[in-house]
Scaffold this motif. Structure first.
Motif, short mmCIF file in Angstrom:
data_model
loop_
_atom_site.label_atom_id
_atom_site.label_comp_id
_atom_site.label_asym_id
_atom_site.label_seq_id
_atom_site.Cartn_x
_atom_site.Cartn_y
_atom_site.Cartn_z
N GLN A 207 0.83 -1.20 0.00
CA GLN A 207 0.00 0.00 0.00
C GLN A 207 0.87 1.26 0.00
O GLN A 207 0.55 2.26 -0.65
CB GLN A 207 -0.96 -0.02 1.20
CG GLN A 207 -1.99 -1.14 1.15
CD GLN A 207 -2.85 -1.11 -0.11
OE1 GLN A 207 -3.43 -0.07 -0.45
NE2 GLN A 207 -2.95 -2.24 -0.81
N GLU A 208 1.99 1.20 0.69
CA GLU A 208 2.94 2.33 0.67
C GLU A 208 3.49 2.52 -0.74
O GLU A 208 3.66 3.66 -1.20
CB GLU A 208 4.09 2.08 1.66
CG GLU A 208 5.12 3.20 1.71
CD GLU A 208 4.57 4.51 2.26
OE1 GLU A 208 5.20 5.56 1.98
OE2 GLU A 208 3.52 4.50 2.95
N PHE B 237 0.95 4.32 -2.87
CA PHE B 237 0.91 5.74 -2.54
C PHE B 237 2.11 6.48 -3.14
O PHE B 237 1.96 7.53 -3.77
CB PHE B 237 0.87 5.95 -1.02
CG PHE B 237 0.93 7.39 -0.62
CD1 PHE B 237 -0.17 8.22 -0.79
CD2 PHE B 237 2.10 7.94 -0.10
CE1 PHE B 237 -0.11 9.57 -0.44
CE2 PHE B 237 2.18 9.27 0.25
CZ PHE B 237 1.06 10.10 0.08
N GLN B 238 3.30 5.94 -2.96
CA GLN B 238 4.50 6.60 -3.45
C GLN B 238 4.53 6.67 -4.98
O GLN B 238 5.04 7.64 -5.56
CB GLN B 238 5.75 5.90 -2.92
CG GLN B 238 5.95 6.00 -1.41
CD GLN B 238 6.15 7.44 -0.93
OE1 GLN B 238 6.55 8.33 -1.69
NE2 GLN B 238 5.85 7.68 0.34
N TYR C 137 1.87 6.94 -7.08
CA TYR C 137 1.00 8.03 -7.53
C TYR C 137 1.54 9.39 -7.08
O TYR C 137 1.44 10.38 -7.82
CB TYR C 137 -0.43 7.82 -7.02
CG TYR C 137 -1.16 6.74 -7.78
CD1 TYR C 137 -1.67 6.97 -9.05
CD2 TYR C 137 -1.32 5.46 -7.24
CE1 TYR C 137 -2.32 5.98 -9.77
CE2 TYR C 137 -1.96 4.45 -7.95
CZ TYR C 137 -2.47 4.73 -9.22
OH TYR C 137 -3.11 3.74 -9.93
N LYS C 138 2.11 9.44 -5.91
CA LYS C 138 2.67 10.70 -5.40
C LYS C 138 3.79 11.19 -6.31
O LYS C 138 3.87 12.38 -6.64
CB LYS C 138 3.18 10.50 -3.97
CG LYS C 138 3.78 11.74 -3.31
CD LYS C 138 4.10 11.43 -1.85
CE LYS C 138 4.67 12.66 -1.12
NZ LYS C 138 6.10 12.87 -1.49
N ILE D 26 -6.03 -1.54 -4.27
CA ILE D 26 -5.67 -0.33 -3.54
C ILE D 26 -6.73 -0.15 -2.46
O ILE D 26 -7.91 0.05 -2.76
CB ILE D 26 -5.63 0.91 -4.45
CG1 ILE D 26 -4.68 0.69 -5.62
CG2 ILE D 26 -5.22 2.15 -3.65
CD1 ILE D 26 -4.67 1.85 -6.63
N THR E 109 -5.68 3.72 1.68
CA THR E 109 -4.68 4.32 0.80
C THR E 109 -5.30 5.45 -0.02
O THR E 109 -4.64 6.47 -0.29
CB THR E 109 -4.05 3.25 -0.12
OG1 THR E 109 -3.48 2.23 0.70
CG2 THR E 109 -2.98 3.83 -1.01
N ARG F 159 -5.19 8.63 1.84
CA ARG F 159 -3.89 9.30 1.70
C ARG F 159 -3.74 9.94 0.33
O ARG F 159 -3.26 11.07 0.20
CB ARG F 159 -2.76 8.29 1.93
CG ARG F 159 -2.71 7.70 3.32
CD ARG F 159 -1.53 6.72 3.43
NE ARG F 159 -0.24 7.44 3.38
CZ ARG F 159 0.91 6.84 3.13
NH1 ARG F 159 0.96 5.53 2.89
NH2 ARG F 159 2.04 7.54 3.12
N LEU F 160 -4.15 9.23 -0.70
CA LEU F 160 -4.04 9.76 -2.06
C LEU F 160 -4.87 11.03 -2.24
O LEU F 160 -4.48 11.94 -2.98
CB LEU F 160 -4.48 8.71 -3.08
CG LEU F 160 -3.53 7.52 -3.28
CD1 LEU F 160 -4.19 6.44 -4.12
CD2 LEU F 160 -2.23 7.98 -3.92
N THR G 247 -13.44 10.53 1.67
CA THR G 247 -12.64 11.42 0.84
C THR G 247 -13.55 12.33 0.02
O THR G 247 -14.77 12.15 0.00
CB THR G 247 -11.73 10.64 -0.15
OG1 THR G 247 -12.54 10.14 -1.22
CG2 THR G 247 -11.00 9.49 0.53
#
Length: 295
Positions: free
Chosen positions: A117-118, A121-122, A124-125, A148, A152, A155-156, A182
């Motif tokens: 999951q990290e 996130f990273q 897409y970031k 996903i 997550t 966070r996104l 969200t």
């Protein structure tokens, strides 16, 4: 509350990539764009799963994006597929889409390598921080091998240009969790689940069946938005049989391209490892199109 991606609500069509003698058929691709604009489609998603992106070269992928953006000329939005299981490649494709004037980018979750999951996130970031156009996260664990998770997406959603989710998990619970936690806009990634997703707060669909009946999918969306739930239900049930009996014949876009060939809108040509329908499948498909009133 107003959702981040509400500007991307409505009917998007995941268009096919026309091929002729193994090469990109640019004239037919332009015809497809014009067909969708004439139907009133709000946006186009080229070079996704339906567009056979896994078997296009990088040059072909970029060329399709350029042709669709240039042909649309602002008459409808364009959100090309720019995802990859390589973050560097996804960044390259998304930068190209932005440079060419695309309105947004559709980024499928990294597939095969099954990030944590990290890692999702990273991934897409990294792209969101280097490209300015809005990004729609495409979550389809049936193809990518991993979901996903809603946490997550929370966070996104903190990243300014992550605006939408193409929801293809088949789980209304997951969609509801994302919507309730969200401000992301959800677009259905399954034609037959469009109405159920609208009922929990979804705002549109990225459609496959819209390649052949965009006006019917628009009718469903319009009926629902006008409060005509019975009308929306009628369109849902009509479209459901087409989706089930056509798209259920084989892996997308095999039956769709076969249908478009029968309707005189495509050569039907696929690129390996995609192979055509067999004779029995073609017979069933033709009957489905006859039953729907298309032939």
């Amino acid at each position: 509350m107003a959702r981040k991606g509400s500007a991307f609500a409505g009917l998007w069509v995941a268009i096919t990539t026309p091929l002729k003698n193994g090469q990109l058929d640019e004239a037919k691709l332009k015809e497809q764009v014009e067909f969708q604009i004439a139907a009133g489609t709000h946006g186009l998603c080229p070079v996704g799963t339906t567009g056979e992106s896994p078997t296009l070269s990088h040059e072909e992928h970029e060329r399709v994006i350029s042709i669709v953006v240039q042909t649309a000329r602002g008459r409808c939005k364009v959100m090309p597929g720019t995802g990859s299981n390589s973050t560097a490649e996804a960044l390259r494709l998304t930068k190209w889409a932005a440079k060419e004037g695309a309105d947004a980018a559709l980024m499928v979750a990294p597939y095969y390598n099954k990030p944590t999951q990290e890692g999702f996130f990273q991934h897409y970031k990294a792209v969101a921080e280097q490209v300015g156009i809005p990004i729609c996260v495409y979550n389809i664990p049936g193809r990518t091998g991993k979901n996903i998770e809603p946490e997550t997406f929370v966070r996104l959603a903190t990243l300014p240009n992550i605006t939408c989710v193409k929801e293809a998990t088949g789980s209304l619970d997951q969609a509801s969790q994302i919507l309730s936690s969200t401000d992301l806009t959800i677009l259905s990634g399954d034609d037959s689940l469009t109405l159920p997703l609208l009922s929990v707060g979804g705002e549109g669909v990225i459609s496959v069946v819209g390649n052949i009946v965009p006006k019917d999918m628009l009718a469903l969306l319009n009926a629902y938005s006008q409060g005509d739930t019975k009308g929306a239900e009628k369109w849902h049930h009509k479209l459901f049989h087409l989706c089930r009996d056509m798209l259920g014949l084989s892996t997308n876009p095999i039956p769709l391209k076969a249908a478009m060939k029968m309707l005189g809108r495509d050569t039907g040509e696929l690129r390996l490892p995609m192979t055509p329908l067999d004779a029995a499948g073609e017979t069933k498909l033709k009957q489905t199109l006859v039953n729907y009133g298309l032939l």
